[in-house]
Scaffold this motif. Structure first.
Motif, PDB file in Angstrom:
ATOM      1  N   LEU A  29      25.499 -27.998  15.876  1.00 14.65           N
ATOM      2  CA  LEU A  29      25.021 -27.557  14.663  1.00 14.65           C
ATOM      3  C   LEU A  29      26.185 -27.011  13.686  1.00 14.65           C
ATOM      4  O   LEU A  29      25.957 -27.116  12.580  1.00 14.65           O
ATOM      5  N   GLY A  30      27.266 -26.593  14.295  1.00 14.67           N
ATOM      6  CA  GLY A  30      28.506 -26.276  13.293  1.00 14.67           C
ATOM      7  C   GLY A  30      29.014 -27.508  12.709  1.00 14.67           C
ATOM      8  O   GLY A  30      29.588 -27.654  11.718  1.00 14.67           O
ATOM      9  N   VAL A  31      29.086 -28.608  13.622  1.00 12.04           N
ATOM     10  CA  VAL A  31      29.670 -29.903  12.985  1.00 12.04           C
ATOM     11  C   VAL A  31      28.701 -30.235  11.904  1.00 12.04           C
ATOM     12  O   VAL A  31      29.035 -30.765  10.595  1.00 12.04           O
ATOM     13  N   ILE A  32      27.307 -30.122  12.075  1.00 10.71           N
ATOM     14  CA  ILE A  32      26.470 -30.725  10.785  1.00 10.71           C
ATOM     15  C   ILE A  32      26.626 -29.809   9.607  1.00 10.71           C
ATOM     16  O   ILE A  32      26.450 -30.310   8.592  1.00 10.71           O
ATOM     17  N   GLY A  33      26.730 -28.565   9.972  1.00  9.93           N
ATOM     18  CA  GLY A  33      26.985 -27.692   8.759  1.00  9.93           C
ATOM     19  C   GLY A  33      28.226 -28.065   7.955  1.00  9.93           C
ATOM     20  O   GLY A  33      28.392 -28.019   6.808  1.00  9.93           O
ATOM     21  N   VAL A  34      29.612 -28.253   8.508  1.00 10.38           N
ATOM     22  CA  VAL A  34      30.527 -28.886   8.018  1.00 10.38           C
ATOM     23  C   VAL A  34      30.680 -30.324   7.260  1.00 10.38           C
ATOM     24  O   VAL A  34      31.092 -30.254   6.217  1.00 10.38           O
ATOM     25  N   VAL A  35      29.748 -30.992   8.085  1.00 12.35           N
ATOM     26  CA  VAL A  35      29.658 -32.475   7.196  1.00 12.35           C
ATOM     27  C   VAL A  35      28.695 -31.862   5.867  1.00 12.35           C
ATOM     28  O   VAL A  35      29.146 -32.554   4.815  1.00 12.35           O
TER      29      VAL A  35
END
Length: 320
Positions: A29-35
């Motif tokens: 979820l954090g990676v999605i938020g960063v993207v």
């Protein structure tokens, strides 16, 4: 987008998931938020808001770095390159009022001394004994003796000779260890060596006395078995000596539904006994009841597997 991520995080709290699996989900979820942040920052810059877009881009890059660290930590067994987490932890410790490096090293040294008091490899408390003639003993305690053990544990802690802090492990490290070993993790580790102890005979009973020193000794329990045999069968046939006494038990961590939880257990003692054959009693026993003598010899062979005929016994490893 952020409302969507917050909603997922909220609903994950209702599900009983493995800690590592949950952290993996949070990492994804954090990676999605960063993207998403990278996309927003680029759009701000393209629309002529360079300062705002650059600030968002900077935040996205920082978060991307930590997301990569989490990917290495939760999805691989490799060490993450350029990991600055220890430096950040050290910097935050100073900012929040923790001591300087020398003070922290001193505290760590005291913890190590406390949880490895009178380590057998350096300062034997009761001398060295032949490892071939060391047997584990079982101890029974009554209410008064249990209270004495608890009081001794408090004294060790007050004197900074024992630090029940799980070896400085954090919640994440404890969770990993619990998942790996499937065994409770005690706050004092494998045990703490007791400064003073002695064995006294009272009729057919062998009483363990221990304390901070000889002047403060108190009864801590009575020996019930030596090796595989009851104390009543061997106390008059061999001379027994206390080779080591350690304090065990106390608070411990075990895995709960989602994270480690602490539980309380009473402090106890574990003992090792060295023995020496009483030659006169041995001759009488050979004449009167050789079969019982053979039983004790068999008990010795079953309970002793020395690695070296001349090596001194380890003060901790025989308990675990």
């Amino acid at each position: 987008m952020f409302s969507f991520l917050d909603m997922i995080n909220h609903y994950l709290g209702y599900v009983n998931l493995n800690v590592k699996l949950k952290n993996r989900i949070y990492t994804i979820l954090g990676v999605i938020g960063v993207v998403y942040l990278l996309y927003v920052s680029v759009r701000w810059i393209q629309n002529g808001f360079g300062l705002r877009g650059s600030l968002i881009l900077l935040v996205a890059i920082i978060l991307a770095y930590f997301s990569v660290m989490n990917v290495f930590y939760y999805f691989t067994n490799k060490q993450a390159p350029f990991d600055i987490s220890p430096k950040i932890e050290k910097m935050l410790g100073k900012t929040l009022g923790a001591g300087d490096t020398a003070t922290e090293d001193g505290q760590q040294s005291r913890r190590q001394r406390g949880n490895n008091l009178l380590n057998g490899a350096n300062i034997p408390a009761n001398g060295y004994f032949d490892s071939k003639k060391i047997l584990p003993g079982k101890v029974a305690v009554n209410a008064e003796q249990s209270s004495n053990i608890a009081q001794l544990a408090n004294q060790l802690q007050q004197m900074k000779l024992m630090t029940p802090d799980y070896g400085g492990l954090g919640s994440r490290e404890l969770a990993q260890q619990l998942e790996k070993t499937k065994k409770p993790v005690y706050a004092i580790g494998l045990g703490v060596n007791i400064p003073y102890f002695e064995l006294q005979q009272d009729g057919q009973q062998m009483i363990v006395y221990a304390g901070m020193n000889q002047a403060q000794k108190a009864p801590m329990g009575k020996i019930t078995t030596v090796g595989l045999q009851p104390i009543e069968d061997v106390y008059d046939k061999v001379k027994l000596y206390l080779a080591n006494v350690i304090l065990v038990g106390g608070p411990y961590m075990e895995m709960g539904r989602n994270e480690p939880i602490e539980k309380q257990a009473p402090y106890m003692i574990r003992v090792q006994l060295a023995y020496e054959r009483d030659k006169q009693a041995h001759r009488v026993q050979q004449n009167e009841a050789p079969s019982r003598q053979e039983g004790f010899s068999q008990s010795e062979s079953m309970t002793n597997t020395p690695t070296s005929p001349t090596a001194p016994t380890s003060r901790m490893s025989r308990y675990h």
